[in-house]
Design a protein around this motif. Structure first.
Motif, PDB file in Angstrom:
ATOM      1  N   UNK A 299       0.823  -1.206   0.000  1.00  0.00           N
ATOM      2  CA  UNK A 299       0.000   0.000   0.000  1.00  0.00           C
ATOM      3  C   UNK A 299       0.854   1.252   0.000  1.00  0.00           C
ATOM      4  N   UNK A 300       2.008   1.196   0.670  1.00  0.00           N
ATOM      5  CA  UNK A 300       2.869   2.367   0.769  1.00  0.00           C
ATOM      6  C   UNK A 300       3.353   2.838  -0.604  1.00  0.00           C
ATOM      7  N   UNK A 301       3.533   1.903  -1.529  1.00  0.00           N
ATOM      8  CA  UNK A 301       4.017   2.272  -2.861  1.00  0.00           C
ATOM      9  C   UNK A 301       2.935   2.971  -3.693  1.00  0.00           C
ATOM     10  N   UNK A 302       1.695   2.858  -3.280  1.00  0.00           N
ATOM     11  CA  UNK A 302       0.597   3.411  -4.068  1.00  0.00           C
ATOM     12  C   UNK A 302      -0.002   4.670  -3.470  1.00  0.00           C
ATOM     13  N   UNK A 303       0.447   5.046  -2.277  1.00  0.00           N
ATOM     14  CA  UNK A 303      -0.170   6.206  -1.613  1.00  0.00           C
ATOM     15  C   UNK A 303       0.001   7.488  -2.403  1.00  0.00           C
ATOM     16  N   UNK A 304       1.123   7.616  -3.102  1.00  0.00           N
ATOM     17  CA  UNK A 304       1.344   8.834  -3.870  1.00  0.00           C
ATOM     18  C   UNK A 304       0.490   8.917  -5.112  1.00  0.00           C
ATOM     19  N   UNK A 305       0.063   7.765  -5.625  1.00  0.00           N
ATOM     20  CA  UNK A 305      -0.692   7.723  -6.880  1.00  0.00           C
ATOM     21  C   UNK A 305      -2.185   7.638  -6.617  1.00  0.00           C
ATOM     22  N   UNK A 306      -2.694   8.518  -5.811  1.00  0.00           N
ATOM     23  CA  UNK A 306      -4.104   8.424  -5.416  1.00  0.00           C
ATOM     24  C   UNK A 306      -5.074   8.737  -6.535  1.00  0.00           C
ATOM     25  N   UNK A 307      -4.593   9.305  -7.616  1.00  0.00           N
ATOM     26  CA  UNK A 307      -5.474   9.587  -8.753  1.00  0.00           C
ATOM     27  C   UNK A 307      -5.557   8.452  -9.749  1.00  0.00           C
ATOM     28  N   UNK A 308      -4.923   7.310  -9.452  1.00  0.00           N
ATOM     29  CA  UNK A 308      -4.860   6.204 -10.398  1.00  0.00           C
ATOM     30  C   UNK A 308      -6.260   5.681 -10.736  1.00  0.00           C
ATOM     31  N   UNK A 309      -6.498   5.489 -12.038  1.00  0.00           N
ATOM     32  CA  UNK A 309      -7.790   4.987 -12.512  1.00  0.00           C
ATOM     33  C   UNK A 309      -7.685   3.560 -13.049  1.00  0.00           C
ATOM     34  N   UNK A 310      -6.562   3.235 -13.675  1.00  0.00           N
ATOM     35  CA  UNK A 310      -6.385   1.921 -14.276  1.00  0.00           C
ATOM     36  C   UNK A 310      -5.063   1.328 -13.787  1.00  0.00           C
ATOM     37  N   UNK A 311      -5.144   0.166 -13.139  1.00  0.00           N
ATOM     38  CA  UNK A 311      -3.964  -0.539 -12.648  1.00  0.00           C
ATOM     39  C   UNK A 311      -3.934  -1.921 -13.305  1.00  0.00           C
ATOM     40  N   UNK A 324      -2.442  -8.342  -0.313  1.00  0.00           N
ATOM     41  CA  UNK A 324      -3.089  -8.406   1.011  1.00  0.00           C
ATOM     42  C   UNK A 324      -4.256  -7.435   1.124  1.00  0.00           C
ATOM     43  N   UNK A 325      -5.122  -7.703   2.080  1.00  0.00           N
ATOM     44  CA  UNK A 325      -6.302  -6.867   2.294  1.00  0.00           C
ATOM     45  C   UNK A 325      -5.895  -5.414   2.511  1.00  0.00           C
ATOM     46  N   UNK A 326      -6.491  -4.530   1.779  1.00  0.00           N
ATOM     47  CA  UNK A 326      -6.225  -3.105   1.944  1.00  0.00           C
ATOM     48  C   UNK A 326      -5.036  -2.589   1.160  1.00  0.00           C
ATOM     49  N   UNK A 327      -4.350  -3.456   0.401  1.00  0.00           N
ATOM     50  CA  UNK A 327      -3.182  -3.002  -0.347  1.00  0.00           C
ATOM     51  C   UNK A 327      -3.544  -1.930  -1.366  1.00  0.00           C
ATOM     52  N   UNK A 328      -4.746  -2.013  -1.910  1.00  0.00           N
ATOM     53  CA  UNK A 328      -5.167  -1.045  -2.929  1.00  0.00           C
ATOM     54  C   UNK A 328      -6.088   0.031  -2.374  1.00  0.00           C
ATOM     55  N   UNK A 329      -6.256   0.045  -1.085  1.00  0.00           N
ATOM     56  CA  UNK A 329      -7.178   1.000  -0.463  1.00  0.00           C
ATOM     57  C   UNK A 329      -6.820   2.461  -0.746  1.00  0.00           C
ATOM     58  N   UNK A 330      -5.522   2.829  -0.872  1.00  0.00           N
ATOM     59  CA  UNK A 330      -5.218   4.245  -1.178  1.00  0.00           C
ATOM     60  C   UNK A 330      -5.775   4.709  -2.521  1.00  0.00           C
ATOM     61  N   UNK A 331      -6.059   3.780  -3.412  1.00  0.00           N
ATOM     62  CA  UNK A 331      -6.515   4.147  -4.754  1.00  0.00           C
ATOM     63  C   UNK A 331      -8.030   4.308  -4.769  1.00  0.00           C
TER      64      UNK A 331
END
Length: 584
Positions: A299-311, A324-331
Motif C-alpha cells: 500500500x505504501x508504494x501506491x499512496x502517492x498515486x491516489x489519482x490512479x484509474x487503471x492498474x 493483502x487486504x487493503x493493499x489497494x485502499x489508497x486508490x
C-alpha cells in the motif's frame, strides 16, 4: 468594278493602333492561345497547386527535374530514389515540406550541404530508407523530423539541436545506442513535445532530454536503468513508455518518477520488476505493470498515486498473499483492476469501493463467499473466467451486492449449475466451458435485461432444461448453446432472440414448430450436427422475415435450406433478392 477596287483598298489599309497594354491580346502569335501558359510540372507528377509537387509512388530512380523554385511542398515518397542531387535540392529554397518516406536513400545520398539553403523547411520525412547516420545539419526552421525505420547509429549535435521551433522527432526502429546520442543532441531545442526512440539499442534512459517533452517513447530497447535525475527536468511529461525493456528494481529509485508532476500514463510492462515502483506521482491515471515478476503489492508504494484509474498487473507472480487486504485502499478512484494470469486463490479483500471493472481470469480462485464482493457495489464488469470455481463453494448471495453489474464472465470454471442471486441488471452472462448438466428457471428469474447468454461447451440436454427456463429472459438477443448434447432445438425460446448458436450438438431434425417463438431470428448456426439433406422441415423458417444467415456446414450431408420470402419492408440483410428460391 469601281466598287470592287474600293473594297480591296480598304482591306490593305492599316487599322487603328491597339490600346496601351493590349498588344499581345490584339495580335497573338501564330499557333499560341490567348490564355497564359500552363505551369511546369515534372513528367508523371501532379501539381494540384502552384506550391505543391506530388511525385508519390511512381517508382522513380532519379530525382525529377523541372521542379518549380516556388515549390513549398514536395512529395517523393514510395519511390526508389537512392540519392538526392545537391544542385537540384539546394535550389528549392522555398520548401516547407519534404517527404522522402519509403525510398532507398543512404546517408551518402543525402548531402548535408543541400539543407543549408532550405531555410524555410518545417517538415522532413525520411522514414523507411537506408540512412546509417543522421544528417549532420538540419535547418533551424524545422518543426517535425521523421527518421524512423532506418539504420541510424549516430545523431549529431546540430541534427536536432538549435531548433527553437522543433516539436516532434521520430527515431524509432533504428540502431541507436547511448554512444550514438550525444549529451547535447537537443540543446537549444526547447519546444520538443514528442520524442520517439523506441526499438533501438539504448541501455539506459538518455540524459539531457528536452525539458519540454510531453510524450516519450522508449519501449523495445535494452534499458536496465533510469539514471538518477535523468527525468528530473521533464516536468511536462504526460506519457512515458518503457515497456519491453530490462528494468529491474535496482534500475529505479524513489525519485525516478517523483518529479513528473503531469504524468498520466506510465507503461512498465514486459520488464523484470519484482515490486511496484516507489515515488509514483499523484497525477498518474494509468499504470501498466503487466508481464513483470511482481510478487507482492504494498500500500505504501501506491499512496502517492491516489489519482490512479487503471492498474494493470496481469501476468505477474502474485500468489495467495501477493495482494493483502487493503493493499489497494489508497486508490480511492480506481476504475479498472487487471489481475489476469496470476496465482491468486481468492478475490482480493478491501478493494477500492468505486471499482467498476475487476478482471481476474486465469487465477486459482476456488471460493466466492457471501461478503467477498460486498465492498465493491459499483462493479459493472466482473471477469472470473478460467479459475477453479465449483458450485458448492459459490455462495448463493455472492453476487447479490453487485446491483450495478452488467457483465459477468464465469467461463472455464467447474460449475455444475447456474449460480443463484444474479443481479437483475445483467446484460451479459458467460458460462461456457463449465460442467453444467441442467438449467432451471429459478437462477434466471429476474434477468429481464439480459441480452447475451453463453452456455457453450457444457453437457446440456434438452430434457435437462426445465420448463419455463427461458420465460424470464424477455430481452435476450444472443443465445449460445453450441457444443452441448442437444438432440433437437429447445422449445419456447425467448421472443426477442436474434442470434442462436446450436453448432456442435446432436441435432438430427428441425421440425416446423422449432422457431415459432422466435420471430425476430436473424442468424442460426447449425453446423457440425447430425443433419441430412431433408432434416429441416420445409416450413421450419416460415414467418422468420428477418432471417438472413443459416449455417449448416459440417453436417453428414448437404442440407436443403428454404429461407422465407422477402417483402419490400423486410429485405434479407446481406442476401441478394435473386435467392428467393430454396438455397443449399
Amino acid at each position: 468594278m469601281r466598287l470592287s477596287l474600293l473594297l480591296l483598298l480598304l482591306l490593305l489599309l492599316p487599322g487603328p493602333p491597339p490600346a496601351p497594354g493590349m498588344e499581345d491580346a490584339a495580335f497573338p502569335h501564330l499557333g499560341e492561345s490567348s490564355q497564359p501558359p500552363p505551369r511546369a510540372c515534372p513528367l508523371r507528377c501532379s501539381c494540384p497547386r502552384a506550391d505543391t509537387v506530388d511525385c508519390n509512388g511512381l517508382d522513380l530512380q532519379v530525382f525529377p527535374d523541372n521542379i518549380t523554385r516556388a515549390a513549398q511542398h514536395l512529395s517523393l515518397q514510395n519511390n526508389q530514389l537512392q540519392e538526392l542531387p545537391y544542385n537540384e535540392l539546394s535550389r528549392l529554397s522555398s520548401l516547407r515540406t519534404l517527404n522522402l518516406h519509403n525510398n532507398l536513400i543512404s546517408s551518402e545520398g543525402l548531402p548535408d550541404e543541400a539543407f543549408e539553403s532550405l531555410t524555410q523547411l518545417q517538415h522532413i520525412y525520411v522514414a523507411h530508407n537506408k540512412l546509417s547516420v543522421a544528417p549532420q545539419f538540419l535547418p533551424r526552421s524545422l518543426r517535425v523530423a521523421d527518421l524512423a525505420a532506418n539504420q541510424v547509429t549516430e545523431i549529431f549535435p546540430l541534427t536536432f539541436g538549435e531548433k527553437p521551433a522543433l516539436r516532434s522527432v521520430y527515431l524509432h526502429n533504428n540502431q541507436l545506442s547511448n554512444a550514438g546520442l550525444p549529451p547535447d543532441a537537443f540543446h537549444g531545442s526547447e519546444a520538443v513535445v514528442i520524442l520517439s526512440l523506441s526499438s533501438n539499442r539504448l541501455s539506459y534512459v538518455p540524459p539531457s532530454l528536452p525539458p519540454s517533452l510531453e510524450r516519450l517513447h522508449l519501449q523495445n530497447n535494452l534499458i536496465s536503468k533510469v539514471p538518477r535525475g535523468a527525468l528530473s527536468r521533464q516536468i511536462h511529461l504526460r506519457e512515458l513508455y518503457l515497456q519491453h525493456n530490462q528494468l529491474t528494481d535496482s534500475g529505479l529509485d524513489a525519485t525516478t518518477f517523483s518529479k513528473l508532476h503531469h504524468l498520466e500514463y506510465l507503461d512498465l510492462s514486459h520488464n523484470r520488476l519484482a515490486s511496484v515502483p516507489a515515488g509514483l506521482p499523484r497525477t498518474l491515471a494509468v499504470l501498466h505493470l503487466g508481464r513483470n515478476r511482481i510478487r507482492g503489492v504494498e500500500a505504501a508504494r501506491l499512496r502517492g498515486a491516489r489519482g490512479l484509474r487503471y492498474l494493470l498487473l496481469q501476468h505477474n507472480q502474485l500468489g495467495a498473499t501477493g495482494l493483502p487486504a487493503g493493499a489497494l485502499r489508497p486508490l480511492r478512484g480506481l476504475h479498472t483492476l487487471h489481475l489476469y494470469g496470476n496465482g491468486l486463490d481468492r478475490v482480493p479483500l478491501a478493494l477500492p469501493r468505486r471499482l467498476r471493472a475487476l478482471v481476474l481470469p486465469h487465477n486459482h480462485v476456488t471460493t466466492l463467499g457471501a461478503r467477498d464482493l460486498a465492498g465493491t457495489p459499483g462493479l459493472a464488469e466482473l471477469n472470473l473466467a478460467y479459475n477453479r470455481l465449483v458450485s458448492a463453494r459459490v455462495h448463493r448471495r455472492a453476487f447479490r451486492p453487485l446491483r450495478a453489474l452488467r457483465s459477468l464472465d464465469l467461463a472455464g470454471n467447474l460449475l455444475t449449475r447456474l449460480p443463484g442471486g444474479l443481479p437483475g441488471g445483467l446484460h451479459t452472462l458467460r458460462l461456457q466451458r463449465n460442467q453444467l448438466r441442467a438449467l432451471e428457471p429459478e437462477p434466471l428469474a429476474g434477468l429481464d435485461q439480459l441480452r447475451e447468454l453463453s452456455l457453450a461447451h457444457n453437457r446440456l440436454r434438452v430434457g435437462d432444461i426445465g420448463p419455463g427456463t427461458w420465460h424470464e429472459l424477455q430481452a435476450l438477443q444472443v443465445l449460445d448453446l453450441g457444443h452441448n448434447e442437444l438432440s433437437f432445438v429447445p422449445p419456447d425460446l425467448p421472443e426477442a432472440l436474434e442470434e442462436l448458436h446450436l453448432q456442435g450438438n446432436r441435432i438430427s431434425h428441425v421440425g416446423p414448430e422449432a422457431f415459432l417463438s422466435t420471430p425476430r431470428l436473424r442468424a442460426l448456426f447449425l453446423r457440425a450436427n447430425r443433419l441430412h439433406m431433408t432434416s429441416i422441415a420445409p416450413d421450419a423458417f416460415l414467418g422468420l422475415l428477418h432471417l438472413s444467415v443459416v449455417d449448416t456446414a459440417g453436417n453428414p450431408e448437404q442440407v436443403l435450406v428454404r429461407l422465407p420470402p422477402t417483402t419490400p419492408r423486410q429485405p434479407w440483410a446481406g442476401s441478394p433478392r435473386a435467392r428467393r428460391s430454396p438455397a443449399v
